[in-house]
Design a protein around this motif. Sequence first.
Motif, short mmCIF file in Angstrom:
data_model
loop_
_atom_site.label_atom_id
_atom_site.label_comp_id
_atom_site.label_asym_id
_atom_site.label_seq_id
_atom_site.Cartn_x
_atom_site.Cartn_y
_atom_site.Cartn_z
N TYR A 43 0.71 -1.05 -0.04
CA TYR A 43 0.08 -0.26 -0.09
C TYR A 43 0.90 1.23 0.13
CZ TYR A 43 -2.97 3.62 1.29
OH TYR A 43 -3.65 4.96 1.44
N LEU A 66 -8.56 -7.19 -1.89
CA LEU A 66 -7.62 -6.76 -1.07
C LEU A 66 -6.75 -7.98 -0.80
CD1 LEU A 66 -9.68 -3.96 1.08
CD2 LEU A 66 -8.04 -3.53 -1.12
N ILE A 72 -1.91 -2.29 4.20
CA ILE A 72 -3.02 -1.56 4.37
C ILE A 72 -3.18 -0.57 5.29
CG2 ILE A 72 -5.71 -1.35 4.20
CD1 ILE A 72 -5.47 -4.05 2.73
N LEU A 76 -6.96 4.01 3.13
CA LEU A 76 -7.61 3.19 2.19
C LEU A 76 -8.85 2.68 2.91
CD1 LEU A 76 -7.87 1.62 -0.41
CD2 LEU A 76 -6.79 -0.18 0.79
#
Length: 105
Positions: A43, A66, A72, A76
């Motif tokens: 990410y 995902l 992450i 997001l």
Amino acid sequence: MPLPPPRPPPPSSGEETVARKSTFEIKSRRQGPWLCVTLRGTYTDEIVEVLRKEIFPQKLSFAIDLSLLAGIKSTLARELWFTSQQLRTGGDTRLVLVNQPEAVR
């Protein structure tokens, strides 16, 4: 004169590369009324910008995978939540997460 080498065939799944950077890749494919989007790599905040500019302006329902994205961040998660709320109030379109990692649940 020799013939040029043949071009590789397009992906049979209809998958299109939306963005490819050194740290991540975003691919999409249309499946009926849905746009299936796969995020791969690590990410970065640039992913959110690509989603805002290239994916979310399309007036479709979105299935976001995902499972292949590491690291992450809450940025997001917030973007996905806000977009899903806008889609719900705007009509028949939806945003669903497919194979989301534990960090997003």
